[in-house]
Design an enzyme around this catalytic site. Structure first.
Site, PDB file in Angstrom:
ATOM      1  N   TYR A   1      -6.360 -28.943   4.361  1.00 28.08           N
ATOM      2  CA  TYR A   1      -5.671 -30.203   4.665  1.00 28.08           C
ATOM      3  C   TYR A   1      -5.408 -30.316   6.165  1.00 28.08           C
ATOM      4  O   TYR A   1      -5.789 -31.291   6.803  1.00 28.08           O
ATOM      5  CB  TYR A   1      -4.370 -30.245   3.874  1.00 28.08           C
ATOM      6  CG  TYR A   1      -3.579 -31.525   3.994  1.00 28.08           C
ATOM      7  CD1 TYR A   1      -3.998 -32.684   3.339  1.00 28.08           C
ATOM      8  CD2 TYR A   1      -2.397 -31.574   4.732  1.00 28.08           C
ATOM      9  CE1 TYR A   1      -3.250 -33.859   3.423  1.00 28.08           C
ATOM     10  CE2 TYR A   1      -1.652 -32.746   4.821  1.00 28.08           C
ATOM     11  CZ  TYR A   1      -2.082 -33.887   4.166  1.00 28.08           C
ATOM     12  OH  TYR A   1      -1.336 -35.039   4.246  1.00 28.08           O
TER      13      TYR A   1
ATOM     14  N   GLN B   1      10.426 -25.424   9.546  1.00 25.38           N
ATOM     15  CA  GLN B   1      11.238 -26.575   9.938  1.00 25.38           C
ATOM     16  C   GLN B   1      10.318 -27.719  10.349  1.00 25.38           C
ATOM     17  O   GLN B   1       9.216 -27.502  10.839  1.00 25.38           O
ATOM     18  CB  GLN B   1      12.176 -26.210  11.090  1.00 25.38           C
ATOM     19  CG  GLN B   1      11.487 -25.565  12.261  1.00 25.38           C
ATOM     20  CD  GLN B   1      12.451 -25.142  13.354  1.00 25.38           C
ATOM     21  OE1 GLN B   1      13.657 -25.240  13.198  1.00 25.38           O
ATOM     22  NE2 GLN B   1      11.910 -24.694  14.468  1.00 25.38           N
ATOM     23  N   ARG B   2      10.806 -28.917  10.111  1.00 20.67           N
ATOM     24  CA  ARG B   2       9.986 -30.073  10.488  1.00 20.67           C
ATOM     25  C   ARG B   2      10.886 -31.274  10.714  1.00 20.67           C
ATOM     26  O   ARG B   2      11.695 -31.619   9.855  1.00 20.67           O
ATOM     27  CB  ARG B   2       8.972 -30.378   9.393  1.00 20.67           C
ATOM     28  CG  ARG B   2       8.045 -31.506   9.760  1.00 20.67           C
ATOM     29  CD  ARG B   2       7.083 -31.839   8.668  1.00 20.67           C
ATOM     30  NE  ARG B   2       6.110 -30.804   8.437  1.00 20.67           N
ATOM     31  CZ  ARG B   2       5.529 -30.607   7.258  1.00 20.67           C
ATOM     32  NH1 ARG B   2       5.865 -31.352   6.228  1.00 20.67           N
ATOM     33  NH2 ARG B   2       4.634 -29.672   7.110  1.00 20.67           N
TER      34      ARG B   2
ATOM     35  N   VAL C   1       8.331 -31.780  -3.101  1.00 17.59           N
ATOM     36  CA  VAL C   1       9.707 -31.359  -3.352  1.00 17.59           C
ATOM     37  C   VAL C   1      10.570 -32.483  -3.915  1.00 17.59           C
ATOM     38  O   VAL C   1      11.362 -32.250  -4.835  1.00 17.59           O
ATOM     39  CB  VAL C   1      10.325 -30.727  -2.080  1.00 17.59           C
ATOM     40  CG1 VAL C   1      10.555 -31.745  -0.974  1.00 17.59           C
ATOM     41  CG2 VAL C   1      11.590 -29.989  -2.402  1.00 17.59           C
TER      42      VAL C   1
ATOM     43  N   PRO D   1       5.749 -24.320   6.342  1.00 20.60           N
ATOM     44  CA  PRO D   1       6.463 -24.522   7.616  1.00 20.60           C
ATOM     45  C   PRO D   1       7.979 -24.347   7.449  1.00 20.60           C
ATOM     46  O   PRO D   1       8.566 -24.819   6.480  1.00 20.60           O
ATOM     47  CB  PRO D   1       6.104 -25.960   7.995  1.00 20.60           C
ATOM     48  CG  PRO D   1       4.796 -26.214   7.322  1.00 20.60           C
ATOM     49  CD  PRO D   1       4.871 -25.464   6.024  1.00 20.60           C
TER      50      PRO D   1
ATOM     51  N   THR E   1      13.482 -26.652   6.451  1.00 18.51           N
ATOM     52  CA  THR E   1      13.891 -28.057   6.572  1.00 18.51           C
ATOM     53  C   THR E   1      12.695 -29.011   6.515  1.00 18.51           C
ATOM     54  O   THR E   1      11.568 -28.648   6.856  1.00 18.51           O
ATOM     55  CB  THR E   1      14.635 -28.313   7.899  1.00 18.51           C
ATOM     56  OG1 THR E   1      13.711 -28.137   8.981  1.00 18.51           O
ATOM     57  CG2 THR E   1      15.824 -27.378   8.059  1.00 18.51           C
TER      58      THR E   1
ATOM     59  N   GLY F   1      -8.630 -30.270   8.239  1.00 20.03           N
ATOM     60  CA  GLY F   1      -9.372 -31.492   7.920  1.00 20.03           C
ATOM     61  C   GLY F   1      -8.779 -32.682   8.656  1.00 20.03           C
ATOM     62  O   GLY F   1      -9.495 -33.491   9.262  1.00 20.03           O
ATOM     63  N   LYS F   2      -7.452 -32.774   8.635  1.00 17.40           N
ATOM     64  CA  LYS F   2      -6.779 -33.893   9.309  1.00 17.40           C
ATOM     65  C   LYS F   2      -6.897 -33.770  10.832  1.00 17.40           C
ATOM     66  O   LYS F   2      -6.980 -34.772  11.540  1.00 17.40           O
ATOM     67  CB  LYS F   2      -5.298 -33.922   8.911  1.00 17.40           C
ATOM     68  CG  LYS F   2      -5.054 -34.360   7.476  1.00 17.40           C
ATOM     69  CD  LYS F   2      -5.215 -35.860   7.305  1.00 17.40           C
ATOM     70  CE  LYS F   2      -4.785 -36.325   5.921  1.00 17.40           C
ATOM     71  NZ  LYS F   2      -4.912 -37.776   5.732  1.00 17.40           N
TER      72      LYS F   2
END
Ligand code: NAD
Ligand code: UDP
Ligand code: UDP
Length: 332
Positions: A148, A279-280, A190, A277, A213, A151-152
């Site tokens: 993903y 945090q985001r 989620v 990940p 996060t 690819g992006k």
């Protein structure tokens, strides 16, 4: 966007975000061609649009060439939830890369303006926080999320090379976690997981210690941002972050979902997936300056119609305590 007789192609138009986008475009008077292979999208998502003379749905896989006449292209096709995009990872990369080549080839032939639905995943497990567009990211190129993420990233490369080499008008949106009605109940993301688990009285599965996060954007806000970016001046390519900058831990999200559903589900811990990940959070300074855009729906408000949608989707009927959904079309 207020156009008359403009033909807009939305790839992935039967998906969660794509179907909201199609609806908004049709409502504002555009002619919309929705192209989708129904891998994760459903016909129920676009049911309210079928029969509208301004709307047409075509079953097609964007990894194959597509010859149609259009003025603008929103390239949304790609499974977005980790469970779905890891189900057939080779196809996921093909969808992003071959799909981008075909849609860019189509844009080149028709001289259409083209917008790419990119993602915060291009930042990977970020070492800079919050994430602003100049950050190059921290992505594992061989892990389970790479199909993903890479690819992006490659799709972004193709967009910018078609822009430089063929003078295409491109727009790249880096979308951060988005939620709302018409998310697939089984897509493993989620928000859908927690809401479905809470409504069923099942345990809420928090992965890891729940301190990681995310920042959650309501779908109506996101669609506003996509439309504004598409309408921005021709030389504005992006990339532009689109997301809600208010950050929550997964434990906070679980508590909020429990409160809003009135559920007595308990919270259980489950293993953290690889490369998840930590945090985001988007830095949306660029979007605010260029597009005069920022999200207006707080998580608590956006969760109400989302919960109402899942209640109906799960056959649980409406709850007295929950507001009516803002977007009822496509409700199964
Ligand atoms: P989704 O899975 O609901 O929608 C994707 C749509 O693309 C589905 O209708 C699916 O059937 C279709 N599709 C998949 N492969 C295809 C192919 N080869 N040919 C034609 N159609 C195909 O996901 P979504 O959340 O609506 O995401 C839409 C876009 O936004 C995706 O490109 C995704 O990467 C991007 N995005 C979404 C989020 C988010 O939080 N929802 C975040 C970042 C980026
Ligand atoms: N393409 C498409 N529709 C079009 C024009 C092109 O699907 O209307 C596809 C075609 O399969 C091609 C790809 O887009 O392989 C890239 O097109 P481009 O013109 O950039 O490259 P070329 O055809 O020269 O390889
Ligand atoms: N997550 C969780 N429980 C679930 C599903 C996801 O705790 O049932 C966590 C997941 O580990 C990640 C975050 O929620 O840290 C967001 O996951 P999602 O799959 O929605 O999207 P991502 O942002 O990771 O692509």
């Amino acid at each position: 966007m207020s156009g008359v007789n403009r033909r807009i192609l939305v790839t992935g138009g039967a998906g969660f975000i794509g179907s909201h986008l199609c609806e908004r475009l049709v409502r504002s008077g555009e002619d919309v061609l929705c192209v989708d292979n129904y891998f994760t999208g459903t016909r129920a998502n676009i049911a309210a649009l079928i029969g509208d003379p301004r709307f047409e749905a075509m079953r097609h896989d964007v990894t194959f060439p597509l010859y149609v006449e259009v003025d603008r292209i929103f390239n949304m096709a790609c499974p977005a939830s980790p469970v779905h995009y890891q189900h057939d990872p080779v196809q996921t990369t093909k969808t992003s890369v071959h799909g981008a080549i075909n849609m860019l080839g189509l844009a080149k032939r028709t001289r259409a303006r083209i917008l790419q639905a990119s993602t915060s995943e291009v930042y990977g497990d970020p070492r800079e926080h919050p994430q602003a567009e100049p950050y190059w990211g921290h992505v594992n190129p061989i892990g389970p999320r790479a199909c993903y993420d890479e690819g992006k990233r490659c799709a972004e490369t193709l967009f910018f090379d078609y822009h430089r080499q063929h003078r295409l008008e491109i727009k790249v949106a880096r979308i951060f976690n988005t939620y709302g009605p018409r998310m697939h109940p089984n897509d493993g993301r989620v928000v859908s997981n927690f809401v479905v688990q809470a409504l069923r009285g099942d345990p809420i599965t928090v992965y890891g210690d729940g301190t990681q996060t995310r920042s959650f954007c309501y779908v109506d806000d996101l669609v506003d941002g996509l439309l504004k970016l598409m309408d921005s001046p021709g030389d504005e390519t992006g990339p532009v972050n689109l997301g809600n900058p208010v950050e929550f831990t997964m434990l906070q999200l679980a508590e909020l979902v429990l409160t809003l559903t009135g559920s007595s589900s308990r919270i259980v811990k489950a293993p953290l997936p690889a490369d998840d990940p930590k945090q985001r959070r988007p830095d949306i300074t660029r979007a605010t300056k260029l597009l005069d855009w920022k999200p207006t729906t707080p998580l608590e408000e956006g969760l109400k119609p989302t919960i109402a949608y899942f209640r109906l989707a799960l056959g649980l009927g409406p709850a007295r305590s929950i507001h009516a959904p803002r977007a009822a079309a496509g409700t199964p």
